[in-house]
Design a protein around this motif. Structure first.
Motif, PDB file in Angstrom:
ATOM      1  N   LEU A 162       0.830  -1.206   0.000  1.00  0.00           N
ATOM      2  CA  LEU A 162       0.000   0.000   0.000  1.00  0.00           C
ATOM      3  C   LEU A 162       0.867   1.260   0.000  1.00  0.00           C
ATOM      4  O   LEU A 162       0.552   2.253  -0.673  1.00  0.00           O
ATOM      5  N   THR A 163       1.960   1.232   0.743  1.00  0.00           N
ATOM      6  CA  THR A 163       2.838   2.393   0.811  1.00  0.00           C
ATOM      7  C   THR A 163       3.526   2.638  -0.531  1.00  0.00           C
ATOM      8  O   THR A 163       3.659   3.783  -0.977  1.00  0.00           O
ATOM      9  N   ILE A 164       3.962   1.567  -1.181  1.00  0.00           N
ATOM     10  CA  ILE A 164       4.549   1.706  -2.520  1.00  0.00           C
ATOM     11  C   ILE A 164       3.525   2.312  -3.469  1.00  0.00           C
ATOM     12  O   ILE A 164       3.836   3.227  -4.248  1.00  0.00           O
ATOM     13  N   ASP A 165       2.294   1.826  -3.399  1.00  0.00           N
ATOM     14  CA  ASP A 165       1.213   2.338  -4.247  1.00  0.00           C
ATOM     15  C   ASP A 165       1.011   3.834  -4.008  1.00  0.00           C
ATOM     16  O   ASP A 165       0.898   4.635  -4.948  1.00  0.00           O
ATOM     17  N   TRP A 166       0.977   4.227  -2.739  1.00  0.00           N
ATOM     18  CA  TRP A 166       0.818   5.646  -2.400  1.00  0.00           C
ATOM     19  C   TRP A 166       1.950   6.479  -3.013  1.00  0.00           C
ATOM     20  O   TRP A 166       1.702   7.531  -3.609  1.00  0.00           O
ATOM     21  N   CYS A 167       3.176   6.030  -2.842  1.00  0.00           N
ATOM     22  CA  CYS A 167       4.331   6.786  -3.356  1.00  0.00           C
ATOM     23  C   CYS A 167       4.261   6.966  -4.858  1.00  0.00           C
ATOM     24  O   CYS A 167       4.563   8.053  -5.385  1.00  0.00           O
ATOM     25  N   LEU A 168       3.871   5.924  -5.563  1.00  0.00           N
ATOM     26  CA  LEU A 168       3.795   5.999  -7.021  1.00  0.00           C
ATOM     27  C   LEU A 168       2.668   6.912  -7.483  1.00  0.00           C
ATOM     28  O   LEU A 168       2.802   7.609  -8.491  1.00  0.00           O
ATOM     29  N   GLN A 169       1.560   6.907  -6.761  1.00  0.00           N
ATOM     30  CA  GLN A 169       0.415   7.711  -7.164  1.00  0.00           C
ATOM     31  C   GLN A 169       0.562   9.183  -6.791  1.00  0.00           C
ATOM     32  O   GLN A 169       0.190  10.070  -7.563  1.00  0.00           O
ATOM     33  N   ARG A 170       1.133   9.451  -5.590  1.00  0.00           N
ATOM     34  CA  ARG A 170       1.055  10.800  -5.041  1.00  0.00           C
ATOM     35  C   ARG A 170       2.399  11.505  -4.913  1.00  0.00           C
ATOM     36  O   ARG A 170       2.450  12.725  -4.816  1.00  0.00           O
ATOM     37  N   ASN A 171       3.480  10.763  -4.803  1.00  0.00           N
ATOM     38  CA  ASN A 171       4.824  11.331  -4.722  1.00  0.00           C
ATOM     39  C   ASN A 171       4.973  12.322  -3.568  1.00  0.00           C
ATOM     40  O   ASN A 171       5.645  13.346  -3.678  1.00  0.00           O
TER      41      ASN A 171
END
Length: 295
Positions: free
Chosen positions: A181-190
Motif C-alpha cells: 500500500l505504501t509503494i502504491d501511495w508513493c507511485l500515485q502521489r509522490n
C-alpha cells in the motif's frame, strides 16, 4: 496524545523526561511507532517509542550525521518496564532531519533511516509540544524521494511475504500488504505516505482489497485476544508468531503487483547532485527555523 491510557502516556513521558534530564537533553518530540502506529497491534503488543531531542549546544550547532558518529547523536535507554518497549531511543533533531536528503552515518545509504523520518512524523500517536510536525511536513513532502521510501518497503515485502505455504503468519501478512500500500501511495502521489493502514486503504486500494485487508486485521486481532485469554500467555508479542492467516488471492496479487512496480521504479532512479544540494540547504534552513522557535 502519545498512545493508550492516560496512565500509560504519563508513564512513557515521565520515563523519557527522567532520562533526558539526567543527560541534559531537551526533549522536543515523541512518537509511538511499531505495529500500534500502523493499526496492527495485538492485545500483547509492546509500545515502541521514538523521541527527538536537542543538545546543550543547541541552537548554536546544527548536527550533520555523516560528520559525526552514531554514538554522539543517538541515545538508547532500557527502562526494564513491562508496559514499555525494551529500549527507548532518543535521536538528535537536526541530524535526524538530515536523513531526508542523505540517510547515512558513514556514507552508506540506508533506506531504513529515510523511512524512519517519515514514519516518525506521520505516526498517528505523537507528543509534539512545539508543533514540529506541522512545521516540517511541507518540507518533507516538497523534497520527498519516493525511491528511498519504496526501496525500504520492497525490503519489507522480501522480509515478511512468504507464499510457499497455504498459511502465513498474520502479522507478517499485514506488514507485507502495508508495504505494498505504501509503494502504491508513493507511485500515485509522490509525497510522504501515512502510516495508519486504514488511511492507506482509503486512498490507494480498491474496495475489494480494502475489505480483504480489513477482514485479515480484525480476524487476527480477535483471535489474538482469544488466545491470550484462553492460555494466560505472559510472553510479550508471543501471539505475533501464533496467529496464522490463509492467503488471499486478492491480497497476494496486489502485493506482487506493487512489488514489481516498485522494483521497476527503483531500478530507474537517478537524482542530480544539484537537486540533492538544494534539498540539503532547505533542510539546514528548516533546522535554523526550529532552533529559533525551540530555544
Amino acid at each position: 496524545m502519545i498512545y493508550g491510557t492516560l496512565e500509560l502516556q504519563q508513564n512513557i513521558l515521565e520515563t523519557a523526561k527522567g532520562y533526558a534530564d539526567e543527560y541534559n537533553l531537551k526533549l522536543v518530540y515523541g512518537v509511538i511507532v511499531g505495529s500500534n502506529s500502523k493499526g496492527f497491534e495485538y492485545a500483547d503488543s509492546d509500545c515502541d517509542t521514538r523521541f527527538l531531542y536537542v543538545r546543550e549546544d543547541f541552537p548554536q550547532k546544527i548536527c550533520v550525521p555523516w560528520e559525526m558518529t552514531e554514538e554522539e547523536l543517538v541515545k538508547r535507554f532500557y527502562p526494564m518496564q513491562e508496559c514499555l518497549d525494551e529500549c527507548l531511543p532518543f535521536w538528535e533533531l537536526t541530524s535526524f532531519l538530515h536523513f531526508l536528503t542523505k540517510p547515512s552515518f558513514n556514507n552508506v545509504i540506508s533506506s531504513g533511516l529515510y523511512n524512519m523520518v517519515g514514519w516518525t512524523f506521520q505516526s498517528p500517536y505523537q507528543w509534539d509540544p512545539y508543533g514540529i510536525r506541522n512545521k516540517i511536513m511541507p518540507l518533507i513532502d516538497d523534497i520527498f524521494i519516493k525511491e528511498y521510501e519504496i526501496m525500504y518497503h520492497l525490503r519489507e515485502i522480501e522480509r515478511w511475504y512468504k507464499k510457499d505455504d497455504r498459511k502465513i503468519i498474520a502479522k507478517n501478512y499485514m506488514y507485507s500488504v502495508h508495504a505494498a500500500l505504501t509503494i502504491d501511495w508513493c507511485l500515485q502521489r509522490n509525497v510522504q505516505p501515512p502510516v495508519y493502514y486504514k488511511t492507506l486503504l482509503g486512498c490507494c486500494a480498491s474496495e475489494q482489497i480494502a475489505d480483504e485487508v480489513d477482514r485479515l486485521v480484525k480476524t487476527a486481532q480477535q483471535e489474538a485476544g482469544n488466545v491470550i485469554v484462553k492460555n494466560h500467555m505472559q510472553d510479550r508479542q508471543k501471539t505475533h508468531f501464533t496467529i496464522m492467516a490463509e492467503h488471499s488471492e486478492v491480497i497476494d496479487a496486489y502485493i506482487e503487483r506493487m512489488y514489481k512496480k516498485g522494483t521497476e521504479t527503483v531500478n530507474s532512479y537517478k537524482i542530480s547532485p544539484q537537486m540533492l544540494l538544494k534539498c540539503q540547504k532547505n533542510v539546514r534552513k528548516m533546522c535554523g527555523i526550529l532552533m529559533e522557535e525551540i530555544s
